[in-house]
Design a protein around this motif. Sequence first.
Motif, PDB file in Angstrom:
ATOM      1  N   TYR A 197      -8.813   8.699  40.614  1.00 24.89           N
ATOM      2  CA  TYR A 197      -8.765   9.881  41.470  1.00 24.89           C
ATOM      3  C   TYR A 197      -7.388  10.538  41.400  1.00 24.89           C
ATOM      4  N   TYR A 198      -7.422  11.851  41.537  1.00 26.68           N
ATOM      5  CA  TYR A 198      -6.185  12.632  41.435  1.00 26.68           C
ATOM      6  C   TYR A 198      -6.236  13.737  42.482  1.00 26.68           C
ATOM      7  N   ARG A 199      -5.118  13.938  43.184  1.00 22.76           N
ATOM      8  CA  ARG A 199      -5.045  15.025  44.156  1.00 22.76           C
ATOM      9  C   ARG A 199      -4.361  16.230  43.507  1.00 22.76           C
ATOM     10  N   ILE A 200      -5.101  17.306  43.419  1.00 20.82           N
ATOM     11  CA  ILE A 200      -4.605  18.553  42.826  1.00 20.82           C
ATOM     12  C   ILE A 200      -3.547  19.149  43.750  1.00 20.82           C
ATOM     13  N   THR A 201      -2.485  19.651  43.167  1.00 15.97           N
ATOM     14  CA  THR A 201      -1.465  20.322  43.969  1.00 15.97           C
ATOM     15  C   THR A 201      -1.869  21.770  44.198  1.00 15.97           C
ATOM     16  N   ASP A 202      -1.365  22.364  45.269  1.00 16.82           N
ATOM     17  CA  ASP A 202      -1.731  23.739  45.627  1.00 16.82           C
ATOM     18  C   ASP A 202      -1.385  24.697  44.493  1.00 16.82           C
ATOM     19  N   PRO A 232     -10.508  24.043  43.841  1.00 15.29           N
ATOM     20  CA  PRO A 232      -9.842  24.265  45.129  1.00 15.29           C
ATOM     21  C   PRO A 232      -8.920  25.470  45.107  1.00 15.29           C
ATOM     22  N   LYS A 233      -9.015  26.257  46.162  1.00 16.57           N
ATOM     23  CA  LYS A 233      -8.290  27.528  46.236  1.00 16.57           C
ATOM     24  C   LYS A 233      -6.931  27.338  46.897  1.00 16.57           C
ATOM     25  N   SER A 234      -5.922  27.981  46.328  1.00 11.53           N
ATOM     26  CA  SER A 234      -4.583  27.952  46.916  1.00 11.53           C
ATOM     27  C   SER A 234      -4.564  28.818  48.172  1.00 11.53           C
ATOM     28  N   GLY A 235      -3.484  28.783  48.903  1.00 10.79           N
ATOM     29  CA  GLY A 235      -3.397  29.484  50.184  1.00 10.79           C
ATOM     30  C   GLY A 235      -3.832  30.927  50.157  1.00 10.79           C
ATOM     31  N   GLN A 236      -3.218  31.759  49.307  1.00  8.94           N
ATOM     32  CA  GLN A 236      -3.545  33.181  49.279  1.00  8.94           C
ATOM     33  C   GLN A 236      -4.932  33.423  48.708  1.00  8.94           C
ATOM     34  N   THR A 237      -5.309  32.643  47.685  1.00 10.34           N
ATOM     35  CA  THR A 237      -6.648  32.779  47.109  1.00 10.34           C
ATOM     36  C   THR A 237      -7.706  32.441  48.138  1.00 10.34           C
TER      37      THR A 237
END
Length: 246
Positions: A47-52, A87-92
């Motif tokens: 498992y890997y956690r994607i960064t923003d 997964p969407k970043s903050g602004q997206t």
Amino acid sequence: MSQGYFKHIPNINYDFKSDGKLYQAKDLFRKVSVWSYLQEGVSGYNYYRITDGESPDATSARLYGDSTLYWTFFLVNENLQDLNDWPKSGQTFNNFINRKYSGIVLEANTSTDIVSHNHTTNVSSKFLLGEKVTQSTSGAYGFVTNIDPTNNRITLNSISGTFTNSTVVGTKSLKSFTVTSVISESDAVHHYTDSNDLLTTSATGNTPVSNIEHERNINEEKFLIRYVEPKYIGKVVQEFREIIRD
């Protein structure tokens, strides 16, 4: 970037409109069968956690040293169907919410304000999708995009003016009710959760979860992805190509 995944999936001819005209489309049912095989047959997961803000090809380059293998993430994560699910970043994420929940919600006291049936005359009365709803006291109007008697509300888009807590009327259905609250669609209740954090439609004694909270929870879950360990990735890619073209 999306071609790296779909180029492996063969085309099929499909009659989408049942009119005898065939159109080429990707055989996505192959993806389902391959997913089932990989889910059962591959044990070398991690498992890997994607960064923003990290893109699929950047994740692939980090994990495999090869940016073109990003499409394997969509094979082994059932909640990732295509790039729109990444997964969407903050602004997206904010832009996504503004597009998906662009309307306002008008709430009523009871569900019969939204949909009702006269048992004497056997006539049903309800707001109509697409109809214009007006409010004479404020001069505001909008168009119905959702009718939700369960939550005693209608959703309007293409709004002009500002709705207040007074009577609104559908210009085609002629149905009306007195608005008890006006809220943005993103802040409207999506569902409720009980004391065990289980989803329920009942408001009594339960915690409301808004549309934006619901979407944020879904998005957050996607930051943690499953991936095939590098030592197995070559074998998985080879077997995928063989299965998909059988």
